[in-house]
Design a protein around this motif. Structure first.
Motif, PDB file in Angstrom:
ATOM      1  N   GLY A  17      68.720  62.932 114.035  1.00  0.00           N
ATOM      2  CA  GLY A  17      69.851  62.127 114.365  1.00  0.00           C
ATOM      3  C   GLY A  17      70.620  62.806 115.382  1.00  0.00           C
ATOM      4  N   THR A  20      74.594  59.210 118.898  1.00  0.00           N
ATOM      5  CA  THR A  20      75.186  58.213 118.017  1.00  0.00           C
ATOM      6  C   THR A  20      74.936  56.907 118.546  1.00  0.00           C
ATOM      7  OG1 THR A  20      77.211  58.212 119.706  1.00  0.00           O
ATOM      8  CG2 THR A  20      77.225  59.594 117.599  1.00  0.00           C
ATOM      9  N   GLU A  21      75.067  55.868 117.607  1.00  0.00           N
ATOM     10  CA  GLU A  21      74.783  54.533 118.134  1.00  0.00           C
ATOM     11  C   GLU A  21      75.838  54.001 119.142  1.00  0.00           C
ATOM     12  OE1 GLU A  21      74.271  51.387 115.206  1.00  0.00           O
ATOM     13  OE2 GLU A  21      73.159  52.802 113.926  1.00  0.00           O
ATOM     14  N   TRP A 107      67.043  55.440 120.865  1.00  0.00           N
ATOM     15  CA  TRP A 107      67.424  54.292 119.983  1.00  0.00           C
ATOM     16  C   TRP A 107      66.309  53.205 119.935  1.00  0.00           C
ATOM     17  CZ3 TRP A 107      68.147  48.997 121.007  1.00  0.00           C
ATOM     18  CH2 TRP A 107      68.524  48.325 119.932  1.00  0.00           C
ATOM     19  N   PRO A 112      66.362  57.658 114.595  1.00  0.00           N
ATOM     20  CA  PRO A 112      67.569  57.191 113.921  1.00  0.00           C
ATOM     21  C   PRO A 112      68.791  57.882 114.775  1.00  0.00           C
ATOM     22  CG  PRO A 112      66.096  58.689 112.678  1.00  0.00           C
ATOM     23  CD  PRO A 112      65.414  58.126 113.907  1.00  0.00           C
ATOM     24  N   ALA A 113      69.782  57.104 114.633  1.00  0.00           N
ATOM     25  CA  ALA A 113      70.971  57.747 114.985  1.00  0.00           C
ATOM     26  C   ALA A 113      71.788  58.862 114.245  1.00  0.00           C
ATOM     27  CB  ALA A 113      71.990  56.754 115.414  1.00  0.00           C
ATOM     28  N   GLY A 114      72.477  59.658 114.572  1.00  0.00           N
ATOM     29  CA  GLY A 114      73.454  60.510 113.668  1.00  0.00           C
ATOM     30  C   GLY A 114      74.838  60.318 113.930  1.00  0.00           C
TER      31      GLY A 114
END
Length: 143
Positions: A17, A20-21, A107, A112-114
């Motif tokens: 991660g 971030t999204e 992404w 996966p994002a963190g």
């Protein structure tokens, strides 16, 4: 007790991660504006440009540090020349924009994002290993 050298420290993985999204969303907008003409809307590659998604992409980068991908985007993806396929000349990306686009590519590849944004610093990116998502992380194929 002896100090551990940077080279001896274990590297983090993109699967930990590392973006971030919200950062990936910013990257999506930059990608749509600057990258789709050559790499396609679904990152599938167009004309002579390579795909940025799927097994072909992840196998190309597997085991490399994220700095290599970041620098490839920052240094070599500065846009088309006049009279080429698109004739559009995008502005060179800043380090922050490059990190955002890199986050979007991660992404899109189901990495996966963190909770922390992807860094723009070479010494940090050099410690992050690119690793493809495990089969259990990928969506099931449609039947």
């Amino acid at each position: 007790m002896a100090a551990i050298s940077l080279g001896a420290q274990s590297k983090r993985s993109v699967l930990d991660g590392v973006y971030t999204e919200a950062q990936a969303e910013r990257g999506r907008a930059i990608y749509a504006d600057q990258c789709t003409d050559c790499h396609g809307r679904a990152l599938e590659g167009a004309y002579e440009s390579h795909t940025l998604v799927g097994d072909e992409f992840t196998s190309d980068w597997e085991g490399q540090n994220l700095l290599a991908l970041f620098d490839r985007i920052r240094v070599t993806m500065s846009g088309a020349e006049p009279g080429t396929i698109t004739g559009k000349i995008p502005k060179p990306l800043t380090r922050e924009q490059t990190a955002d686009v890199t986050a979007f590519i991660l992404w899109f590849n189901k990495i996966p994002a963190g909770k922390t944004e992807l860094s723009t610093k070479a010494e940090v990116l050099d410690t992050i290993r690119f690793e493809a998502p495990k089969a259990s992380m990928k969506p099931e194929p449609k039947k």
